[in-house]
Design a protein around this motif. Sequence first.
Motif, PDB file in Angstrom:
ATOM      1  N   MET A 153     -25.562   4.725 -28.284  1.00  0.00           N
ATOM      2  CA  MET A 153     -24.898   5.909 -28.745  1.00  0.00           C
ATOM      3  C   MET A 153     -24.652   6.851 -27.568  1.00  0.00           C
ATOM      4  N   THR A 154     -23.451   7.405 -27.527  1.00  0.00           N
ATOM      5  CA  THR A 154     -23.082   8.333 -26.473  1.00  0.00           C
ATOM      6  C   THR A 154     -22.834   9.714 -27.072  1.00  0.00           C
ATOM      7  N   THR A 155     -23.450  10.719 -26.471  1.00  0.00           N
ATOM      8  CA  THR A 155     -23.304  12.092 -26.920  1.00  0.00           C
ATOM      9  C   THR A 155     -22.678  12.919 -25.805  1.00  0.00           C
ATOM     10  N   ALA A 156     -21.737  13.782 -26.183  1.00  0.00           N
ATOM     11  CA  ALA A 156     -21.085  14.649 -25.207  1.00  0.00           C
ATOM     12  C   ALA A 156     -21.039  16.069 -25.756  1.00  0.00           C
ATOM     13  N   ILE A 157     -20.955  17.019 -24.840  1.00  0.00           N
ATOM     14  CA  ILE A 157     -20.656  18.392 -25.224  1.00  0.00           C
ATOM     15  C   ILE A 157     -19.499  18.875 -24.364  1.00  0.00           C
ATOM     16  N   VAL A 158     -18.634  19.659 -24.984  1.00  0.00           N
ATOM     17  CA  VAL A 158     -17.499  20.261 -24.294  1.00  0.00           C
ATOM     18  C   VAL A 158     -17.585  21.754 -24.555  1.00  0.00           C
ATOM     19  N   VAL A 159     -17.647  22.521 -23.482  1.00  0.00           N
ATOM     20  CA  VAL A 159     -17.844  23.963 -23.601  1.00  0.00           C
ATOM     21  C   VAL A 159     -16.626  24.693 -23.046  1.00  0.00           C
ATOM     22  N   GLY A 160     -16.017  25.535 -23.891  1.00  0.00           N
ATOM     23  CA  GLY A 160     -14.816  26.264 -23.511  1.00  0.00           C
ATOM     24  C   GLY A 160     -15.050  27.709 -23.131  1.00  0.00           C
ATOM     25  N   ASN A 161     -16.244  28.044 -22.704  1.00  0.00           N
ATOM     26  CA  ASN A 161     -16.505  29.410 -22.261  1.00  0.00           C
ATOM     27  C   ASN A 161     -15.977  29.563 -20.836  1.00  0.00           C
ATOM     28  N   PRO A 162     -15.208  30.610 -20.539  1.00  0.00           N
ATOM     29  CA  PRO A 162     -14.710  30.795 -19.175  1.00  0.00           C
ATOM     30  C   PRO A 162     -15.793  31.082 -18.148  1.00  0.00           C
ATOM     31  N   LYS A 163     -16.995  31.367 -18.604  1.00  0.00           N
ATOM     32  CA  LYS A 163     -18.115  31.603 -17.693  1.00  0.00           C
ATOM     33  C   LYS A 163     -18.928  30.309 -17.582  1.00  0.00           C
ATOM     34  N   PRO A 164     -19.120  29.783 -16.385  1.00  0.00           N
ATOM     35  CA  PRO A 164     -19.925  28.567 -16.234  1.00  0.00           C
ATOM     36  C   PRO A 164     -21.387  28.819 -16.608  1.00  0.00           C
ATOM     37  N   ALA A 165     -22.056  27.766 -17.044  1.00  0.00           N
ATOM     38  CA  ALA A 165     -23.488  27.823 -17.378  1.00  0.00           C
ATOM     39  C   ALA A 165     -23.788  28.957 -18.354  1.00  0.00           C
ATOM     40  N   SER A 166     -22.997  29.057 -19.379  1.00  0.00           N
ATOM     41  CA  SER A 166     -23.057  30.157 -20.336  1.00  0.00           C
ATOM     42  C   SER A 166     -24.063  29.926 -21.460  1.00  0.00           C
ATOM     43  N   ARG A 167     -24.226  30.948 -22.277  1.00  0.00           N
ATOM     44  CA  ARG A 167     -25.036  30.824 -23.495  1.00  0.00           C
ATOM     45  C   ARG A 167     -24.396  29.821 -24.442  1.00  0.00           C
ATOM     46  N   THR A 168     -23.084  29.713 -24.393  1.00  0.00           N
ATOM     47  CA  THR A 168     -22.380  28.723 -25.215  1.00  0.00           C
ATOM     48  C   THR A 168     -22.807  27.315 -24.820  1.00  0.00           C
ATOM     49  N   LEU A 169     -22.964  27.079 -23.536  1.00  0.00           N
ATOM     50  CA  LEU A 169     -23.463  25.796 -23.048  1.00  0.00           C
ATOM     51  C   LEU A 169     -24.880  25.552 -23.546  1.00  0.00           C
ATOM     52  N   ASP A 170     -25.726  26.562 -23.481  1.00  0.00           N
ATOM     53  CA  ASP A 170     -27.099  26.428 -23.984  1.00  0.00           C
ATOM     54  C   ASP A 170     -27.105  26.079 -25.464  1.00  0.00           C
ATOM     55  N   ALA A 171     -26.264  26.764 -26.250  1.00  0.00           N
ATOM     56  CA  ALA A 171     -26.201  26.509 -27.689  1.00  0.00           C
ATOM     57  C   ALA A 171     -25.722  25.091 -27.979  1.00  0.00           C
ATOM     58  N   ASP A 177     -18.425  21.297 -18.867  1.00  0.00           N
ATOM     59  CA  ASP A 177     -18.379  22.756 -18.834  1.00  0.00           C
ATOM     60  C   ASP A 177     -17.016  23.099 -18.231  1.00  0.00           C
ATOM     61  N   LEU A 178     -16.043  23.357 -19.096  1.00  0.00           N
ATOM     62  CA  LEU A 178     -14.655  23.494 -18.664  1.00  0.00           C
ATOM     63  C   LEU A 178     -14.452  24.562 -17.598  1.00  0.00           C
ATOM     64  N   ALA A 179     -15.282  25.577 -17.565  1.00  0.00           N
ATOM     65  CA  ALA A 179     -15.145  26.643 -16.566  1.00  0.00           C
ATOM     66  C   ALA A 179     -15.327  26.126 -15.143  1.00  0.00           C
ATOM     67  N   THR A 180     -15.987  25.005 -14.988  1.00  0.00           N
ATOM     68  CA  THR A 180     -16.235  24.463 -13.649  1.00  0.00           C
ATOM     69  C   THR A 180     -15.093  23.594 -13.130  1.00  0.00           C
ATOM     70  N   LEU A 181     -14.088  23.357 -13.964  1.00  0.00           N
ATOM     71  CA  LEU A 181     -13.015  22.446 -13.572  1.00  0.00           C
ATOM     72  C   LEU A 181     -11.894  23.114 -12.793  1.00  0.00           C
ATOM     73  N   GLY A 182     -11.871  24.423 -12.758  1.00  0.00           N
ATOM     74  CA  GLY A 182     -10.851  25.144 -11.997  1.00  0.00           C
ATOM     75  C   GLY A 182      -9.450  24.842 -12.484  1.00  0.00           C
ATOM     76  N   THR A 183      -8.503  24.873 -11.567  1.00  0.00           N
ATOM     77  CA  THR A 183      -7.099  24.701 -11.932  1.00  0.00           C
ATOM     78  C   THR A 183      -6.742  23.264 -12.317  1.00  0.00           C
ATOM     79  N   ALA A 184      -7.627  22.328 -12.099  1.00  0.00           N
ATOM     80  CA  ALA A 184      -7.351  20.933 -12.482  1.00  0.00           C
ATOM     81  C   ALA A 184      -7.041  20.814 -13.968  1.00  0.00           C
ATOM     82  N   ILE A 185      -7.626  21.687 -14.767  1.00  0.00           N
ATOM     83  CA  ILE A 185      -7.400  21.648 -16.218  1.00  0.00           C
ATOM     84  C   ILE A 185      -5.927  21.903 -16.556  1.00  0.00           C
ATOM     85  N   LEU A 186      -5.207  22.557 -15.646  1.00  0.00           N
ATOM     86  CA  LEU A 186      -3.791  22.841 -15.870  1.00  0.00           C
ATOM     87  C   LEU A 186      -2.871  21.713 -15.424  1.00  0.00           C
ATOM     88  N   ASP A 187      -3.407  20.760 -14.686  1.00  0.00           N
ATOM     89  CA  ASP A 187      -2.607  19.673 -14.121  1.00  0.00           C
ATOM     90  C   ASP A 187      -2.724  18.432 -15.001  1.00  0.00           C
TER      91      ASP A 187
END
Length: 165
Positions: free
Chosen positions: A1-19, A37-47
């Motif tokens: 089984m594979t588990t993932a989390i995707v966090v859309g908080n603009p602040k890296p290492a946020s409370r949202t990540l903890d939750a 943690d999408l905040a760590t991906l920088g402008t790559a998310i736009l490409d």
Amino acid sequence: MTTAIVVGNPKPASRTLDAATYVATQLTGGAPDLVVDLATLGTAILDWSDPGIGELVTQVGAADLVVFASPTYKAAYTGLLKLFLDRFAGGTGLSGIAIPLMLGGSPAHSLAPELTLRPVLTEIGGTVPGRGLYVVDSRHDDPEAYADWLAATAPVVSRLLEVHA
């Protein structure tokens, strides 16, 4: 089984990540295999041609369980999470269980996971068991804030993961 989390908080290492990490751990008994943690991906998310982002979409899409987490902005999830979710194919982008989780400043937006995030996750193929989870931000580290939702949803998730395996 594979588990993932995707966090859309603009602040890296946020409370949202903890939750999100807490929810994934409580549902599976172990740490997530993939943390995005999408905040760590920088402008790559736009490409849209960025191969690293494409690989993350593939890995998340193939996971058995994914917790999608966002703070609540203007009664909805963040644009950062929207940018990532737009990359998933409709109907087939997710193959497993999707958990919508949102944090907010007050109970006023407690329907946000149900009204904004859940429909997108089901549209891209995720199976959403039970209702979406909303946690008041000031209680993000209080296990009691999650207890009722976990009591109702964890058994359903366990059964679905057994069937999926």
